[in-house]
Structure formats: structure tokens, C-alpha cells
Design an enzyme around this catalytic site. Sequence first.
Site, mmCIF file in Angstrom:
data_model
loop_
_atom_site.group_PDB
_atom_site.id
_atom_site.type_symbol
_atom_site.label_atom_id
_atom_site.label_comp_id
_atom_site.label_asym_id
_atom_site.label_seq_id
_atom_site.Cartn_x
_atom_site.Cartn_y
_atom_site.Cartn_z
ATOM 1 N N SER A 170 0.813 -1.205 0.000
ATOM 2 C CA SER A 170 0.000 0.000 0.000
ATOM 3 C C SER A 170 0.859 1.272 0.000
ATOM 4 C CB SER A 170 -0.959 -0.042 1.195
ATOM 5 O OG SER A 170 -1.989 0.898 1.062
ATOM 6 N N ASP A 172 10.570 5.822 -9.863
ATOM 7 C CA ASP A 172 10.226 6.614 -11.041
ATOM 8 C C ASP A 172 11.082 7.867 -11.152
ATOM 9 O OD1 ASP A 172 8.302 4.818 -11.854
ATOM 10 O OD2 ASP A 172 6.650 5.864 -10.865
ATOM 11 N N LYS A 191 -0.799 -4.318 -3.346
ATOM 12 C CA LYS A 191 -2.096 -3.767 -2.916
ATOM 13 C C LYS A 191 -2.193 -2.330 -3.422
ATOM 14 C CE LYS A 191 -5.829 -3.238 -0.172
ATOM 15 N NZ LYS A 191 -6.107 -1.803 -0.296
#
Length: 697
Positions: A474, A485, A499
Site C-alpha cells: 500500500s 520513477d 495492494k
Amino acid sequence: MRTRLINALAGAGLLLLGGLATAAEPLPLDIDNLKPTREHTIASLNTVELLRRHHYNRIRLDDALSSEIFDTYLQLLDPQRSLFSAWDIREFEVNRYHMDDHLLAGNLEPGFSIHRRQLARAIQRSNFMLAQLDKGLQKINLDSDQNIETNREKSAWAEDDDALQLLWRLQLKDEILRLKLAGRDSDAIIDTLGKRYRNQQLRLNQTRSEDMFQNYINALAQVYDPHTQYMSPELAENFDINMSLSLEGIGAVLQSDNEFTRIVRLVPAGPAERSQQLSPADRIAGVAQGNEEMVDVVGWRLDEVVKMIRGPKGSRVRLEVIPASNPPSDMSTREVVLTREAVKLEDQAARSHILELEHEGQSNRVGVIEVPGFYMDFKAYRRGDPDYRSTTRDVRRLLGELRDDGVTAVVLDLRNNGGGSLQEATELTGLFIDRGPTVLVRDSQGQIQIMDDTRSGIAWEGPMAVLVNRLSASASEIFAGAMQDYGRALIIGEPTFGKGTVQSVQPLNHGELKLTLAKFYRISGQSTQNRGVLPDIQFPSRLDTAEIGESSLPRALPWDSIAPVSYRHDRQLRSLLGALQERHEHRTASHPDFVYTRARNDLEREMRDMTLLPLNEARRRTQQQDYESRLLVLENQRRQALGETPLSKLERNEQPLSHGGSRTAEEIAKDPFLAETGKILLDVLRLNLDEQLAKAS
């Protein structure tokens, strides 16, 4: 006619087996009287409407989905296909493409009818098992050439009552052998299994219409995704308690696993995690209060086991646990004693350590910050306390302390971090970038919300790694994905949990519906759902991804991608990955702990794949002895490489592999995966220096 006959016989205390009615204990439960109520009908209609209009998937409730509901319901009621016969299934098939019509009309009777048959069959099975045990173990042949398929999820249904009876005999033999190999004598086996089936009878006789409704409506909810769930008023109340002042827990997330209750993850700094005696995928076979007798909970519903484990703060609970490290046929257990208590914010707070590492002939200091969860003291924040605690505030302070201590690189250890505050995931990302987007949230209408870090400045500009494992979930995945990224940190370890969905609890006239409303996406447009975040450099894992993680859950929403947003990506780390991977592989090719983990994974995968087990005691013992001897060889090879004393025999109930949470400084210093992460960061420093020297010359 047959349905009415079976229900009438069960209600009269008679069982139909092989076409013969056999006397049984009188049943206080009137199965035929278990019917849906008006409240159930209204709740089902409300649930259908909420799912159709607001679930992220926006799936049409039609004949195709009806077939999925039908299969899901059978799987929920009889996961090992050991209750229903093929005759039963052929009778049920008339409902396969009409479940949608019944639910849209508020007609719950077809679902209740199937459940009543399941209940009658379950009572038949428990009575049959007890009757066999009453004859004594000497009447049960454990020298045959029979085998049993231990995973029957996709097996053919037993054709008729006679075939069911044969299957039950095989399953009883398997249970007896597992207990024999765990060291139980005949009297203890009879006692354990007798109590197990008598307890099951007691629970079956306490079945209510509420239980049937919850199971049936969840067959509908679960075809949408595994996190969408109907909660009865009682279950909703338990959900809302969430560690109240009077009712405490052990700090473990639990899940049903066929007849067992399985540990999914441990709450950081909770009693279970601090004990260092439990690990994910362990199965709970028994629960006892204080010094009371251990109660066998095999076959119990999850909510019943949770009730047993919960209790007053400061009280003790004892768990009989089958370790996840056991091979499939090994039911040996360890007893774990825990004291119930609430988990305090300060116990879950981030903390730092310094690793002293030798690398290329030089001593180096690498900072480690363990982040057990993404927390924030909302009460202190709302009352205006300027010193309120949060993950981001604590990490910022620790980074300053590590910089003052002269560390050259930093590892953020997010292993076992199950998530928490989305706001904190965004703000923590902001410590390592100078403004920019952090995560995208897409709702069921396709609208996308972009969450940003709007504050300028960076708290740490040096080399950094984020260490993750399968239990990083999560908010952990949001942060790790953003760091990857942006090219701001190396992601090292294991693929994360996966998740990537958002749930909301919607009240109903009767109970509540936990509903998936949105999905997380990384700024690159990739979902964190199902696949998780894939590390730049991967470590071997002791956790079975087939058993743990979003991808292991039935009907988990798929991975997908959307258009990326504009952000500034530093490609410096990406250019170093080839050289870093090569150095890592060279270092760990002969590292005792890495070699051991890879070899043990191969051995355990081989054992898990052996689902056809012999029901011959001698053959089963030989099989287990072979596994233990191979495991002993691996353990001693590791010990000898580390200069430790070899074992003469395998230590039963070994301690689980522990990382994160409540470890001592000595344990942290001996963590091979943490040390290797630090060395990879030192490789980054070395490669950057070499590149600078090359440019200068």
C-alpha cells in the site's frame, strides 16, 4: 425430493451415507428453519445496487457474472471439495445462470438452499469421523498403498455418498499420520481429533441465518475483488473496535486458509511481531486463554478464532502454531505465549542505526532508517500540538542525526511495512525530491486526482536505497514506486505485495459493505496493483508468493497503466544498474546466507509441489526424514561457512526469519540482506567516483 430427504434426515438426527441412514446424536439445530429474513433481503438489494453503481470495476450483473458467483459460492462453502458430491452439484447447476436474477429480485432462497445442504453434509462428515475414531486407531489401516491429494480445489467432485465416505476415510488417515509424525501417541491423537470434531459439531449446531446470509452475499462481493466484503452487524462492530481500550489483540492480520487460520502479516511493534516467534504464513491450530486447556480451532470460522485471540489488555493468550517452514505433511507445532496489548505510536516510530561495513578495504558508515508504518498522530495534529509525531517528521530528524554522524549513504528499510497514511507517503516522498507529483488516484468514473509534494528543498541528497519485501504494501509501494520513477533511490529486495486499491466502508440497513472505489497509479502511469513494485536488484525470498501477496488472492484486480504525468527523472542510477547487478551477483554467489536461502527455497518449492501424499506410515516417515536430512545438510553448510558449530540433528520449530520491527543492534548488524543493501550503495559511490575520475582525466 432428495434435498428434502437429506434435510429431513439431518433434522431428525439421521445421516444419509451410502444410501443408509445411520443413527447420530440428536441435533438441536433445525436446518430447514434457517431462512433469510426481511433485513437480509433489503441488505442484499442495497449491496447489489452499491456494487453495480459504485465499485471500481463497474461489472455488469449478468449471466456471466452469475456463473462466477455460483463457482465462488461453492468454493467458499466447500474449498476442498470434500462435502458436496457430484450428485449435489448437478442439482445445484440449475442456479448457475440465474443467481443474478435471484439477487436482483431479492430472492435469497437459492443461496440458502445450497448452504443448508452444505451444513447437512458437514454434520454427516463430523459424525462419520467420530464414529471411525470410536473404533480405535487399530482399526485404521496405515500400511496400505493409498495416496491422498492434499489440494483438492480443482479435483473432481466425489460422485456419490459412497465416494464421499471413501474420501473422508482417506482424509482421516491423513490427519492421523500428520499427528503421528508430529510425535503424538495414539491416545493423544484420539483425544485431539475427537475434540476437533466434537467442537466442529458444536459450531455447526450454532449456525444462524446470519452466518448463511454473510457467506452468500460475500460470494457476490468477492467476484468484484478480494477486498470488497460484506460485514454483518457483529463483524462490523468487531471491525470498528480496532484495538479499543478494553479489548486488545496480538497485532496480527489473519485470514482463513481452508480449515486453518493463517497469519498474513504482523503489525509492527505488536506483541506477535515483538515475540519473534511468529511469521507470515504460519497457521494457527489452537488457542488457549492463560493457563487454560488448549482449544483446537482447526475448521473454525475466522471470526470465531479472532474472538478467541482477543481479550482484555494485559491478559495472556497461548497459540499452537504450525510454522510456515514445515513441509506440507508436517503438522508439528510450536506454542507461542503472548500478552495482549495495544500498539503504541511511539513503539511503531521510525528509528535509525548505523552499519559499519568493510568495502574494498575501507571502513564505511551507512545509515539505516527502519520505517515500520506510515503513521501520524492525528489527535495531536488536530489539537494544534506543534510536536505531533509522524513518519515524515521522524525520518527528517533521523536523517539529520545520521548526517551529523558522518554516514555516506542511507537505507530506508520498508520490509514488513503494510502501509498506513497516504498523506504520509506523499510527504515522505517530498523529503527526497524538490517538488512534484507523488501518486495518482483513479476513481470508478475514470477521474484522476494527482497528489503532489509542494514544498521545496530536499532532506537527503546522497545515495539512497529503499529495501522492500513481499509484505511491503500500500503506502510503502506508493513511496517505493515514486523513488524508482524519479530515479532517486535504488529499490532493492523482493517484489512488493501489490495492494494498489482504495476501499471505503458503506453502511447498510443491516451491516456494512467494504467497497473498492479507486486505484493507485505511479507517476509513470503504472499501477502498483497485483504486480507490486519490482526491485532494481532482487534478493531471494523465504515467503511463498503463491501464498502471500495480491496476486495470490482470487479475482484480484489486474495490473494496468494510464497516461503518465510530467515529472523530472534522474537517469544516473539507471545507467549503473548493469554494473551494480554484476557486483551483487559476484558477492552473493558464495555468501552463506544467500546460498542457503536460494537452496532452501528450491527444496521447499519441491515439497509444496508434492500434493499427492502416501497414506502409508512407513513411506510418509521416509519422505519426512528425507526432507529433514536435506534441510540439515543445507543448514550445516551455512553454519560451516560462517564458522559456526554444525548441528547433529535438525532443530525443530526453528525461529522464523526476522527483520524489521523490534530487533537489537546486534541482530541488525548480522542481517545479511541489510548489509548487502549497504554494500550496493557503496558500489554506487565507487562507480560515481570512477566516472568522475574518468571525466577529469
